[in-house]
Design a protein around this motif. Structure first.
Motif, PDB file in Angstrom:
ATOM      1  N   ALA A 132      49.739  72.976  94.040  1.00  0.00           N
ATOM      2  CA  ALA A 132      49.594  72.204  92.808  1.00  0.00           C
ATOM      3  C   ALA A 132      49.824  70.732  93.127  1.00  0.00           C
ATOM      4  N   SER A 133      49.404  69.891  92.224  1.00  0.00           N
ATOM      5  CA  SER A 133      49.533  68.450  92.432  1.00  0.00           C
ATOM      6  C   SER A 133      50.939  67.949  92.182  1.00  0.00           C
ATOM      7  N   SER A 134      51.716  68.687  91.390  1.00  0.00           N
ATOM      8  CA  SER A 134      53.091  68.274  91.125  1.00  0.00           C
ATOM      9  C   SER A 134      54.040  69.409  91.478  1.00  0.00           C
ATOM     10  N   SER A 149      52.617  68.848 100.491  1.00  0.00           N
ATOM     11  CA  SER A 149      53.501  69.571 101.400  1.00  0.00           C
ATOM     12  C   SER A 149      52.734  70.599 102.221  1.00  0.00           C
ATOM     13  N   ARG A 150      51.924  71.423 101.590  1.00  0.00           N
ATOM     14  CA  ARG A 150      51.230  72.517 102.282  1.00  0.00           C
ATOM     15  C   ARG A 150      50.186  72.002 103.280  1.00  0.00           C
ATOM     16  N   PHE A 151      49.419  71.001 102.869  1.00  0.00           N
ATOM     17  CA  PHE A 151      48.318  70.526 103.712  1.00  0.00           C
ATOM     18  C   PHE A 151      48.629  69.251 104.487  1.00  0.00           C
ATOM     19  N   HIS A 152      49.891  68.815 104.431  1.00  0.00           N
ATOM     20  CA  HIS A 152      50.337  67.621 105.164  1.00  0.00           C
ATOM     21  C   HIS A 152      49.476  66.402 104.815  1.00  0.00           C
ATOM     22  N   ILE A 153      49.248  66.217 103.523  1.00  0.00           N
ATOM     23  CA  ILE A 153      48.464  65.081 103.048  1.00  0.00           C
ATOM     24  C   ILE A 153      49.383  63.868 102.984  1.00  0.00           C
ATOM     25  N   PRO A 154      48.974  62.744 103.547  1.00  0.00           N
ATOM     26  CA  PRO A 154      49.835  61.558 103.477  1.00  0.00           C
ATOM     27  C   PRO A 154      50.017  61.100 102.024  1.00  0.00           C
ATOM     28  N   ILE A 155      51.171  60.520 101.747  1.00  0.00           N
ATOM     29  CA  ILE A 155      51.439  60.025 100.394  1.00  0.00           C
ATOM     30  C   ILE A 155      50.587  58.791 100.106  1.00  0.00           C
ATOM     31  N   GLN A 159      40.778  55.163 102.930  1.00  0.00           N
ATOM     32  CA  GLN A 159      39.566  55.833 103.408  1.00  0.00           C
ATOM     33  C   GLN A 159      39.707  56.369 104.837  1.00  0.00           C
ATOM     34  N   TYR A 160      40.771  55.985 105.545  1.00  0.00           N
ATOM     35  CA  TYR A 160      40.983  56.452 106.916  1.00  0.00           C
ATOM     36  C   TYR A 160      42.040  57.560 106.998  1.00  0.00           C
ATOM     37  N   SER A 161      42.584  57.941 105.863  1.00  0.00           N
ATOM     38  CA  SER A 161      43.639  58.957 105.844  1.00  0.00           C
ATOM     39  C   SER A 161      43.084  60.316 106.262  1.00  0.00           C
ATOM     40  N   CYS A 162      43.965  61.095 106.845  1.00  0.00           N
ATOM     41  CA  CYS A 162      43.584  62.426 107.315  1.00  0.00           C
ATOM     42  C   CYS A 162      44.788  63.349 107.169  1.00  0.00           C
ATOM     43  N   ALA A 163      44.536  64.584 106.781  1.00  0.00           N
ATOM     44  CA  ALA A 163      45.627  65.559 106.680  1.00  0.00           C
ATOM     45  C   ALA A 163      46.221  65.780 108.067  1.00  0.00           C
ATOM     46  N   GLY A 164      47.503  66.058 108.107  1.00  0.00           N
ATOM     47  CA  GLY A 164      48.197  66.209 109.385  1.00  0.00           C
ATOM     48  C   GLY A 164      48.174  67.628 109.928  1.00  0.00           C
ATOM     49  N   ILE A 165      47.065  68.335 109.773  1.00  0.00           N
ATOM     50  CA  ILE A 165      46.961  69.703 110.279  1.00  0.00           C
ATOM     51  C   ILE A 165      46.346  69.635 111.672  1.00  0.00           C
ATOM     52  N   LYS A 166      47.107  70.054 112.653  1.00  0.00           N
ATOM     53  CA  LYS A 166      46.646  70.017 114.041  1.00  0.00           C
ATOM     54  C   LYS A 166      45.998  71.349 114.412  1.00  0.00           C
ATOM     55  N   GLU A 185      46.039  71.709  88.859  1.00  0.00           N
ATOM     56  CA  GLU A 185      46.089  70.281  88.517  1.00  0.00           C
ATOM     57  C   GLU A 185      45.358  69.408  89.532  1.00  0.00           C
ATOM     58  N   ALA A 186      44.323  69.912  90.141  1.00  0.00           N
ATOM     59  CA  ALA A 186      43.572  69.159  91.147  1.00  0.00           C
ATOM     60  C   ALA A 186      43.008  67.830  90.618  1.00  0.00           C
ATOM     61  N   PRO A 187      42.513  67.769  89.370  1.00  0.00           N
ATOM     62  CA  PRO A 187      41.985  66.484  88.887  1.00  0.00           C
ATOM     63  C   PRO A 187      43.017  65.364  88.835  1.00  0.00           C
ATOM     64  N   MET A 188      44.315  65.708  88.885  1.00  0.00           N
ATOM     65  CA  MET A 188      45.355  64.682  88.872  1.00  0.00           C
ATOM     66  C   MET A 188      45.460  63.966  90.220  1.00  0.00           C
ATOM     67  N   GLN A 189      44.904  64.557  91.261  1.00  0.00           N
ATOM     68  CA  GLN A 189      45.021  63.989  92.610  1.00  0.00           C
ATOM     69  C   GLN A 189      44.015  62.860  92.819  1.00  0.00           C
ATOM     70  N   HIS A 190      44.345  61.983  93.729  1.00  0.00           N
ATOM     71  CA  HIS A 190      43.425  60.935  94.145  1.00  0.00           C
ATOM     72  C   HIS A 190      42.253  61.611  94.867  1.00  0.00           C
ATOM     73  N   PRO A 191      41.019  61.154  94.652  1.00  0.00           N
ATOM     74  CA  PRO A 191      39.865  61.793  95.296  1.00  0.00           C
ATOM     75  C   PRO A 191      39.964  61.873  96.819  1.00  0.00           C
ATOM     76  N   LEU A 192      40.677  60.951  97.460  1.00  0.00           N
ATOM     77  CA  LEU A 192      40.790  60.971  98.918  1.00  0.00           C
ATOM     78  C   LEU A 192      41.641  62.138  99.424  1.00  0.00           C
ATOM     79  N   CYS A 193      42.382  62.794  98.526  1.00  0.00           N
ATOM     80  CA  CYS A 193      43.172  63.971  98.944  1.00  0.00           C
ATOM     81  C   CYS A 193      42.273  65.106  99.416  1.00  0.00           C
ATOM     82  N   PHE A 194      41.103  65.159  98.846  1.00  0.00           N
ATOM     83  CA  PHE A 194      40.223  66.279  99.149  1.00  0.00           C
ATOM     84  C   PHE A 194      39.438  66.033 100.409  1.00  0.00           C
TER      85      PHE A 194
END
Length: 194
Positions: A132-134, A149-155, A159-166, A185-194
């Motif tokens: 969830a987003s919250s 937390s689950r996908f290691h998305i930077p806070i 446009q250069y951000s990347c999830a920290g999944i190795k 609650e996906a629409p609450m997230q910034h589009p770059l999260c996806f």
């Protein structure tokens, strides 16, 4: 086993003081292994599960309890919820890989729907990752975590951000084996999260 090779070769040849080079002992040992019956090997889920605590966490549910939760909840779904439920389950079982967006106002039963879907899939021993987003919304989903937390998305995202999944990590292996990701609650997230 290799200690027995020299004794076996001495017995076979009748030469009690026979000496073999290490390479011959090694090759005779490998030949003995080839004669052994081949064991059946488990599927990748089980082969990797004993080493991956995330897979263990996502497959260690009481199947009977999940089925009871599902059966009780399913009876309470309204027609709109059942339509979404059927679409999600159909997509998972047929491995269609659909992305289904379910938007409604708060209090209409989306979380209840997701709880029912999760209970069904876990009762079928499938892996579901509920995020969830919250943090508050994550606590309402069984086994839920925040998407960050689950996908290691930077806070802080750009446009250069990347999830920290190795590649090759426990999380990467879990995602490969996952049948469904529910992102509340996906629409609450910034589009770059996806």
């Amino acid at each position: 086993m290799s200690e027995d090779i020299l004794r076996k070769q001495r017995s076979t040849t009748g030469i009690n003081d026979l000496e073999l080079p290490e390479v011959d002992i090694h090759n005779y040992t490998l030949a003995e292994f080839e004669r052994l019956p081949r064991p059946a090997f488990p599927t990748d889920n089980y082969r990797n599960a004993d080493l991956n605590r995330l897979i263990i966490e996502e497959t260690s549910y009481n199947v009977r309890e999940m089925k009871e939760v599902h059966d009780a909840n399913y009876q309470k779904l309204n027609s709109g919820q059942r339509c979404v439920y059927n679409s999600v389950i159909d997509s998972v079982l047929a491995k269609k890989g659909w992305i289904i967006l379910c938007t409604r106002s708060g209090g209409c039963g989306k979380t209840f729907l997701w709880q029912t879907v999760i209970a069904y899939l876990r009762s079928e021993r499938r892996i579901v990752i509920p995020v969830a987003s919250s943090g508050i919304a994550a606590t309402l989903l069984p086994g839920g975590r925040t998407a960050h937390s689950r996908f290691h998305i930077p806070i802080k995202l750009d446009q250069y951000s990347c999830a920290g999944i190795k590649h090759g990590t426990d999380l990467a292996e879990l995602i490969k084996l996952t049948d469904l990701i529910i992102w509340d609650e996906a629409p609450m997230q910034h589009p770059l999260c996806f």
